[in-house]
Scaffold this active site. Structure first.
Site, PDB file in Angstrom:
ATOM      1  N   GLU A  17       9.549 -20.718  22.101  1.00 42.12           N
ATOM      2  CA  GLU A  17       9.385 -21.343  20.787  1.00 42.12           C
ATOM      3  C   GLU A  17       7.951 -21.237  20.272  1.00 42.12           C
ATOM      4  O   GLU A  17       7.516 -22.049  19.461  1.00 42.12           O
ATOM      5  CB  GLU A  17       9.827 -22.807  20.860  1.00 42.12           C
ATOM      6  CG  GLU A  17      11.287 -22.969  21.272  1.00 42.12           C
ATOM      7  CD  GLU A  17      11.685 -24.415  21.441  1.00 42.12           C
ATOM      8  OE1 GLU A  17      11.843 -25.110  20.423  1.00 42.12           O
ATOM      9  OE2 GLU A  17      11.861 -24.851  22.588  1.00 42.12           O
ATOM     10  N   SER A 153      15.521 -25.813  20.418  1.00 40.01           N
ATOM     11  CA  SER A 153      15.816 -24.880  19.328  1.00 40.01           C
ATOM     12  C   SER A 153      17.136 -24.148  19.503  1.00 40.01           C
ATOM     13  O   SER A 153      17.315 -23.048  18.989  1.00 40.01           O
ATOM     14  CB  SER A 153      14.676 -23.864  19.164  1.00 40.01           C
ATOM     15  OG  SER A 153      13.515 -24.507  18.674  1.00 40.01           O
ATOM     16  N   ASP A 264      19.246 -35.985  18.127  1.00 39.30           N
ATOM     17  CA  ASP A 264      20.300 -35.142  17.568  1.00 39.30           C
ATOM     18  C   ASP A 264      21.642 -35.802  17.889  1.00 39.30           C
ATOM     19  O   ASP A 264      21.939 -36.066  19.057  1.00 39.30           O
ATOM     20  CB  ASP A 264      20.237 -33.744  18.167  1.00 39.30           C
ATOM     21  CG  ASP A 264      18.960 -33.009  17.779  1.00 39.30           C
ATOM     22  OD1 ASP A 264      18.342 -33.396  16.765  1.00 39.30           O
ATOM     23  OD2 ASP A 264      18.583 -32.063  18.481  1.00 39.30           O
ATOM     24  N   GLU A 277      20.938 -35.284  22.278  1.00 41.01           N
ATOM     25  CA  GLU A 277      19.651 -35.117  22.945  1.00 41.01           C
ATOM     26  C   GLU A 277      18.538 -35.697  22.090  1.00 41.01           C
ATOM     27  O   GLU A 277      18.727 -35.956  20.900  1.00 41.01           O
ATOM     28  CB  GLU A 277      19.373 -33.649  23.240  1.00 41.01           C
ATOM     29  CG  GLU A 277      19.329 -32.769  21.997  1.00 41.01           C
ATOM     30  CD  GLU A 277      19.221 -31.288  22.347  1.00 41.01           C
ATOM     31  OE1 GLU A 277      18.087 -30.772  22.295  1.00 41.01           O
ATOM     32  OE2 GLU A 277      20.255 -30.678  22.675  1.00 41.01           O
ATOM     33  N   SER A 288      11.986 -27.901   9.065  1.00 43.52           N
ATOM     34  CA  SER A 288      12.291 -28.861  10.123  1.00 43.52           C
ATOM     35  C   SER A 288      12.815 -30.186   9.575  1.00 43.52           C
ATOM     36  O   SER A 288      12.598 -30.540   8.406  1.00 43.52           O
ATOM     37  CB  SER A 288      11.058 -29.101  10.995  1.00 43.52           C
ATOM     38  OG  SER A 288      10.692 -27.937  11.697  1.00 43.52           O
TER      39      SER A 288
END
Length: 316
Positions: A17, A153, A264, A277, A288
């Site tokens: 990432e 991601s 999430d 998570e 974002s």
């Protein structure tokens, strides 16, 4: 404090990432610089700790994604060095980084999370792929989601609709981690709920609803403009939105996170939110979710990031 406080933003690194981290770091630098803060950047390499110990900045902002910024190791070194920094401390970050552990902590605290099993690469080989897969399919039906036990991601994540897809999905997950999390799929509305610490404790931001054009919120859908439609606040019944916010705060507290986090979640057809998570350093790029949630409250990012920084300074 602007103009007198020095902030070092960490971004980049060697994780999968890296590019996302560089973009997040630039956004933080731009936001704080607009208010006159003295901001510089640094990479997490062999020169980092000597540089930080020499400069002794007032606060470090680790805008790092992936293991280098979120598995707790670098944060533990910052703790040992006595350097104030933004975000969760090392032990808490380690708990959140490990998805099976995070799910268990939320479950024990009273939150709902989909049924799952964690499978190591070694057991997968020793027990035999066919045997392991047959056992999983015998106990979990109606769709699965396979993901690396650690990572972000959506890299290495696969939605599994048929038995034939499971072996490849497991191998994809093992590409990114030595453990794979096989989770019962919950069909519903995918949302992300940011949490910011305030004077009265952690508080949830408005939920962001995620509607990817492809139907799957993968890496490209996260960071390519136009690939995903977002609704902020999410198109949820107020009671459901409140329950989602409570679950995000519960996760933040259960893992001992601080300053900022993002949970999430997925809301099923009955309106029940499920924890998937938590992220201790959410993405801060132009696409974002946490920045979108902050902006939806009427605040600008500069003042919001300054408030987070000032909180870290006050706790130093």
């Amino acid at each position: 404090m602007a103009g007198t406080t020095s902030v070092v933003v960490l971004s980049g690194g060697i994780s999968h990432e890296r590019d996302v981290s560089l973009r997040s770091g630039r956004r933080v630098v731009d936001a704080l610089s607009r208010l006159g803060w003295r901001v510089s950047t640094a990479e997490p390499d062999a020169k980092l700790l000597p540089l930080l110990l020499e400069r002794r900045p007032d606060v470090v902002w680790p805008a790092l994604h992936g293991a280098s910024g979120e598995d707790g190791s670098l944060r533990a070194l910052l703790d040992v060095s006595g350097l104030p920094y933004i975000g969760s401390r090392g032990p808490a970050a380690r708990l959140a980084w490990d998805k099976p552990t995070a799910k268990r902590l939320v479950e024990v605290a009273g939150g709902a999370t989909p049924a799952s099993v964690t499978l190591t690469r070694e057991v997968f080989r020793e027990i035999g792929a066919r045997s392991a897969i047959d056992t999983i399919l015998g106990s979990m039906t109606d769709g699965l989601v396979v993901k690396p036990a650690r990572g972000g991601s959506a890299q290495g994540v696969t939605v599994v609709d048929t038995a034939e897809q499971l072996p490849r999905a497991l191998m994809d997950a093992f590409t990114y981690a030595d453990e794979a999390l096989i989770e019962q799929r919950v069909v519903g509305t995918e949302i992300a709920v940011g949490v910011l610490d305030g004077d009265d404790g952690p508080a949830a931001l408005p939920a962001v609803e995620i509607v990817p054009r492809s139907g799957f919120y993968g890496f490209e859908e996260r960071y390519t403009a136009g690939e995903t439609r977002f609704y902020t606040p999410a198109r949820l019944d107020p009671a459901v939105a409140a329950a989602a916010g409570e679950l995000a705060v519960l996760a933040h507290r259960a893992m001992g996170l601080r300053h900022l986090s993002r949970a999430d979640l997925i809301v099923d057809a009955s309106g029940r939110p499920w924890f998937l998570e938590s992220n201790v350093m959410p993405g801060l790029t132009e696409t974002s979710l946490l920045p979108q949630a902050i902006l939806s409250t009427g605040r600008d990012l500069s003042s919001a990031y300054a408030a987070i920084t000032e909180r870290a300074l006050a706790e130093a």
